[in-house]
Design a protein around this motif. Structure first.
Motif: not given
Length: 252
Positions: A196-205
Protein backbone atom coordinates in the motif's frame (compact mmCIF):
# COMPACT_ATOMS: atom_id res chain seq x y z
CA UNK A 1 -34.35 11.42 -16.44
CA UNK A 2 -33.18 9.74 -13.23
CA UNK A 3 -31.56 6.95 -15.25
CA UNK A 4 -29.80 9.50 -17.46
CA UNK A 5 -28.49 11.19 -14.32
CA UNK A 6 -27.25 7.84 -12.98
CA UNK A 7 -25.52 7.06 -16.29
CA UNK A 8 -23.92 10.52 -16.36
CA UNK A 9 -22.62 10.10 -12.80
CA UNK A 10 -21.28 6.63 -13.65
CA UNK A 11 -19.55 7.90 -16.81
CA UNK A 12 -18.05 10.86 -14.98
CA UNK A 13 -16.67 8.48 -12.36
CA UNK A 14 -15.00 6.56 -15.19
CA UNK A 15 -13.36 9.72 -16.54
CA UNK A 16 -15.62 9.94 -19.58
CA UNK A 17 -17.12 13.03 -21.18
CA UNK A 18 -20.56 14.04 -19.88
CA UNK A 19 -20.60 17.58 -21.27
CA UNK A 20 -23.83 16.89 -23.21
CA UNK A 21 -25.78 16.02 -20.07
CA UNK A 22 -28.56 18.50 -19.23
CA UNK A 23 -31.00 18.55 -16.29
CA UNK A 24 -34.54 17.48 -17.13
CA UNK A 25 -37.55 15.77 -15.59
CA UNK A 26 -39.29 16.40 -12.29
CA UNK A 27 -38.18 19.22 -10.00
CA UNK A 28 -36.33 16.90 -7.61
CA UNK A 29 -34.49 15.18 -10.47
CA UNK A 30 -33.49 18.53 -12.01
CA UNK A 31 -32.19 19.74 -8.65
CA UNK A 32 -30.14 16.58 -8.22
CA UNK A 33 -28.81 16.95 -11.78
CA UNK A 34 -27.86 20.59 -11.19
CA UNK A 35 -26.05 19.61 -7.98
CA UNK A 36 -24.19 16.90 -9.93
CA UNK A 37 -23.14 19.39 -12.63
CA UNK A 38 -21.93 21.88 -10.01
CA UNK A 39 -19.93 19.14 -8.30
CA UNK A 40 -18.44 18.07 -11.64
CA UNK A 41 -17.33 21.62 -12.40
CA UNK A 42 -15.74 22.04 -8.95
CA UNK A 43 -13.82 18.77 -9.29
CA UNK A 44 -12.61 19.65 -12.78
CA UNK A 45 -11.59 23.14 -11.65
CA UNK A 46 -9.62 21.76 -8.69
CA UNK A 47 -7.84 19.23 -10.91
CA UNK A 48 -6.96 21.94 -13.44
CA UNK A 49 -5.64 24.28 -10.74
CA UNK A 50 -3.56 21.52 -9.16
CA UNK A 51 -2.18 20.44 -12.53
CA UNK A 52 -1.33 23.99 -13.62
CA UNK A 53 0.39 24.77 -10.32
CA UNK A 54 2.50 21.61 -10.35
CA UNK A 55 3.43 22.07 -14.00
CA UNK A 56 4.25 25.76 -13.51
CA UNK A 57 6.47 25.18 -10.48
CA UNK A 58 8.33 22.39 -12.28
CA UNK A 59 8.95 24.56 -15.34
CA UNK A 60 10.09 27.51 -13.21
CA UNK A 61 12.64 25.36 -11.38
CA UNK A 62 14.23 24.19 -14.61
CA UNK A 63 15.87 27.56 -15.33
CA UNK A 64 17.97 27.81 -12.13
CA UNK A 65 18.88 24.12 -12.42
CA UNK A 66 20.15 24.68 -15.95
CA UNK A 67 22.28 27.61 -14.74
CA UNK A 68 23.67 25.45 -11.93
CA UNK A 69 24.63 22.72 -14.40
CA UNK A 70 26.45 25.20 -16.62
CA UNK A 71 28.33 26.70 -13.69
CA UNK A 72 29.30 23.29 -12.31
CA UNK A 73 30.61 22.27 -15.73
CA UNK A 74 33.20 25.04 -15.42
CA UNK A 75 34.66 23.50 -12.24
CA UNK A 76 35.37 19.95 -13.35
CA UNK A 77 38.49 19.45 -11.25
CA UNK A 78 37.21 20.94 -8.00
CA UNK A 79 36.55 18.64 -5.04
CA UNK A 80 32.87 17.95 -4.44
CA UNK A 81 31.71 19.06 -7.89
CA UNK A 82 30.82 15.53 -8.96
CA UNK A 83 28.55 15.10 -5.95
CA UNK A 84 26.87 18.44 -6.61
CA UNK A 85 26.40 17.54 -10.28
CA UNK A 86 24.80 14.25 -9.25
CA UNK A 87 22.41 16.14 -6.94
CA UNK A 88 21.43 18.53 -9.74
CA UNK A 89 20.85 15.61 -12.12
CA UNK A 90 18.64 13.93 -9.53
CA UNK A 91 16.63 17.13 -9.10
CA UNK A 92 16.13 17.28 -12.87
CA UNK A 93 14.96 13.67 -12.83
CA UNK A 94 12.49 14.50 -10.05
CA UNK A 95 11.16 17.48 -12.01
CA UNK A 96 10.49 15.20 -14.97
CA UNK A 97 8.53 13.03 -12.56
CA UNK A 98 6.51 16.02 -11.37
CA UNK A 99 5.72 16.99 -14.96
CA UNK A 100 4.71 13.43 -15.82
CA UNK A 101 2.40 13.45 -12.80
CA UNK A 102 0.91 16.76 -13.93
CA UNK A 103 0.42 15.51 -17.48
CA UNK A 104 -1.38 12.45 -16.09
CA UNK A 105 -4.02 14.76 -14.63
CA UNK A 106 -4.14 17.09 -17.61
CA UNK A 107 -6.93 18.06 -19.93
CA UNK A 108 -6.66 15.11 -22.34
CA UNK A 109 -10.12 13.97 -23.39
CA UNK A 110 -11.24 10.31 -23.39
CA UNK A 111 -11.47 8.71 -26.82
CA UNK A 112 -12.35 5.23 -28.12
CA UNK A 113 -9.07 3.34 -27.80
CA UNK A 114 -7.82 -0.02 -29.03
CA UNK A 115 -6.26 -1.24 -25.80
CA UNK A 116 -4.55 -4.15 -27.54
CA UNK A 117 -2.63 -1.83 -29.86
CA UNK A 118 -1.72 0.42 -26.94
CA UNK A 119 -0.30 -2.55 -24.99
CA UNK A 120 1.59 -3.80 -28.05
CA UNK A 121 3.18 -0.37 -28.40
CA UNK A 122 4.23 -0.24 -24.73
CA UNK A 123 5.64 -3.78 -24.76
CA UNK A 124 7.43 -3.13 -28.05
CA UNK A 125 9.19 -0.08 -26.62
CA UNK A 126 10.46 -2.00 -23.60
CA UNK A 127 11.48 -4.99 -25.75
CA UNK A 128 13.66 -2.70 -27.87
CA UNK A 129 15.71 -2.03 -24.75
CA UNK A 130 16.60 -5.72 -24.58
CA UNK A 131 13.99 -6.88 -22.06
CA UNK A 132 12.15 -10.17 -22.80
CA UNK A 133 8.41 -9.60 -22.34
CA UNK A 134 5.49 -11.88 -23.21
CA UNK A 135 2.19 -10.30 -24.25
CA UNK A 136 -1.11 -12.23 -24.23
CA UNK A 137 -4.25 -10.53 -25.54
CA UNK A 138 -7.26 -12.75 -24.88
CA UNK A 139 -9.85 -10.65 -26.71
CA UNK A 140 -10.29 -7.61 -28.90
CA UNK A 141 -10.20 -4.85 -26.30
CA UNK A 142 -11.65 -1.41 -26.89
CA UNK A 143 -12.98 1.21 -24.47
CA UNK A 144 -12.90 4.99 -23.90
CA UNK A 145 -9.52 6.05 -22.48
CA UNK A 146 -7.27 9.06 -22.24
CA UNK A 147 -4.72 7.21 -24.39
CA UNK A 148 -1.57 9.21 -23.60
CA UNK A 149 -2.20 9.17 -19.86
CA UNK A 150 -3.11 5.49 -19.84
CA UNK A 151 -0.09 4.59 -21.96
CA UNK A 152 2.10 6.37 -19.40
CA UNK A 153 0.39 4.39 -16.63
CA UNK A 154 1.01 0.99 -18.27
CA UNK A 155 4.55 1.97 -19.25
CA UNK A 156 5.34 2.77 -15.62
CA UNK A 157 4.04 -0.62 -14.52
CA UNK A 158 5.84 -2.61 -17.24
CA UNK A 159 9.13 -0.72 -16.85
CA UNK A 160 8.98 -1.26 -13.10
CA UNK A 161 8.56 -5.01 -13.67
CA UNK A 162 11.37 -5.08 -16.25
CA UNK A 163 13.68 -3.18 -13.90
CA UNK A 164 13.49 -5.80 -11.17
CA UNK A 165 12.62 -9.03 -13.01
CA UNK A 166 14.39 -11.11 -15.64
CA UNK A 167 11.13 -12.11 -17.30
CA UNK A 168 7.90 -10.12 -17.59
CA UNK A 169 4.47 -11.25 -18.75
CA UNK A 170 1.60 -8.92 -19.69
CA UNK A 171 -1.92 -10.28 -20.12
CA UNK A 172 -5.21 -8.53 -20.87
CA UNK A 173 -8.79 -9.71 -21.31
CA UNK A 174 -12.41 -9.34 -20.28
CA UNK A 175 -13.34 -10.27 -16.72
CA UNK A 176 -17.10 -9.94 -16.25
CA UNK A 177 -18.10 -6.30 -16.62
CA UNK A 178 -14.50 -5.08 -16.70
CA UNK A 179 -11.22 -5.35 -18.58
CA UNK A 180 -8.29 -6.62 -16.58
CA UNK A 181 -4.59 -6.14 -17.29
CA UNK A 182 -1.97 -8.08 -15.32
CA UNK A 183 1.77 -7.51 -15.32
CA UNK A 184 3.83 -10.33 -13.75
CA UNK A 185 7.56 -10.47 -13.09
CA UNK A 186 9.94 -12.92 -11.44
CA UNK A 187 11.84 -10.32 -9.43
CA UNK A 188 12.15 -9.96 -5.65
CA UNK A 189 8.59 -8.66 -5.28
CA UNK A 190 7.34 -6.26 -2.62
CA UNK A 191 6.63 -7.30 1.00
CA UNK A 192 2.91 -7.45 1.69
CA UNK A 193 3.11 -4.77 4.39
CA UNK A 194 4.71 -2.34 1.89
CA UNK A 195 2.34 -2.80 -1.05
CA UNK A 196 0.00 0.00 0.00
CA UNK A 197 2.88 2.35 0.81
CA UNK A 198 4.53 2.12 -2.62
CA UNK A 199 1.61 4.09 -4.08
CA UNK A 200 2.44 7.09 -1.89
CA UNK A 201 4.27 9.89 -3.75
CA UNK A 202 8.07 9.68 -3.43
CA UNK A 203 8.02 6.43 -1.45
CA UNK A 204 10.89 4.17 -2.50
CA UNK A 205 11.81 0.70 -1.30
CA UNK A 206 15.35 1.34 -2.54
CA UNK A 207 17.04 3.43 0.15
CA UNK A 208 19.71 4.64 -2.25
CA UNK A 209 19.22 7.92 -4.08
CA UNK A 210 20.24 6.46 -7.42
CA UNK A 211 17.46 7.22 -9.92
CA UNK A 212 18.75 4.43 -12.14
CA UNK A 213 17.66 1.84 -9.58
CA UNK A 214 14.76 3.24 -7.63
CA UNK A 215 13.40 6.11 -9.70
CA UNK A 216 11.98 9.09 -7.83
CA UNK A 217 9.02 7.28 -6.30
CA UNK A 218 6.28 8.60 -8.58
CA UNK A 219 5.81 5.77 -11.11
CA UNK A 220 3.20 3.76 -9.21
CA UNK A 221 1.60 6.95 -7.86
CA UNK A 222 1.03 8.16 -11.42
CA UNK A 223 -0.21 4.72 -12.50
CA UNK A 224 -2.83 4.55 -9.74
CA UNK A 225 -3.88 8.16 -10.29
CA UNK A 226 -4.49 7.51 -14.00
CA UNK A 227 -6.35 4.23 -13.40
CA UNK A 228 -8.61 5.79 -10.77
CA UNK A 229 -9.36 8.73 -13.05
CA UNK A 230 -10.82 6.10 -15.43
CA UNK A 231 -12.99 4.68 -12.64
CA UNK A 232 -10.74 1.66 -12.19
CA UNK A 233 -8.36 0.29 -9.59
CA UNK A 234 -4.81 -1.06 -9.47
CA UNK A 235 -3.72 -3.73 -6.99
CA UNK A 236 -0.42 -5.41 -6.16
CA UNK A 237 -0.03 -9.03 -5.08
CA UNK A 238 2.42 -11.92 -5.25
CA UNK A 239 2.88 -13.22 -8.78
CA UNK A 240 2.63 -16.93 -9.66
CA UNK A 241 6.13 -16.47 -11.12
CA UNK A 242 7.45 -15.57 -7.67
CA UNK A 243 7.78 -11.81 -8.09
CA UNK A 244 5.18 -9.06 -8.18
CA UNK A 245 1.82 -8.94 -9.95
CA UNK A 246 0.29 -5.59 -10.85
CA UNK A 247 -3.39 -5.86 -11.74
CA UNK A 248 -5.38 -3.07 -13.40
CA UNK A 249 -9.16 -3.40 -13.53
CA UNK A 250 -11.16 -1.02 -15.73
CA UNK A 251 -14.98 -0.97 -15.73
CA UNK A 252 -16.71 -1.16 -19.10
Amino acid sequence: PSRRLARAADNFGKGRDVSNFKPEGATEVRQAAQAFMAMRERIQRQITQRTDMLSGVSHDLRTPLTRMKLQLAMFKNVDGVDDLSADVSEMEHMLEGYLAFARGEGTEKPAPTDLGMLLEDVVGQVRRRGRPIDLHLEDRLSLPLRPNAFKRCVTNLVENAARYGQHVSVRAGHRGDAIEITVDDDGPGIPEDKRAEVFRPFFRLDDSRNPETGGVGLGLTIARDVVRSHGGEILLSESPTGGLRGRIRLPL
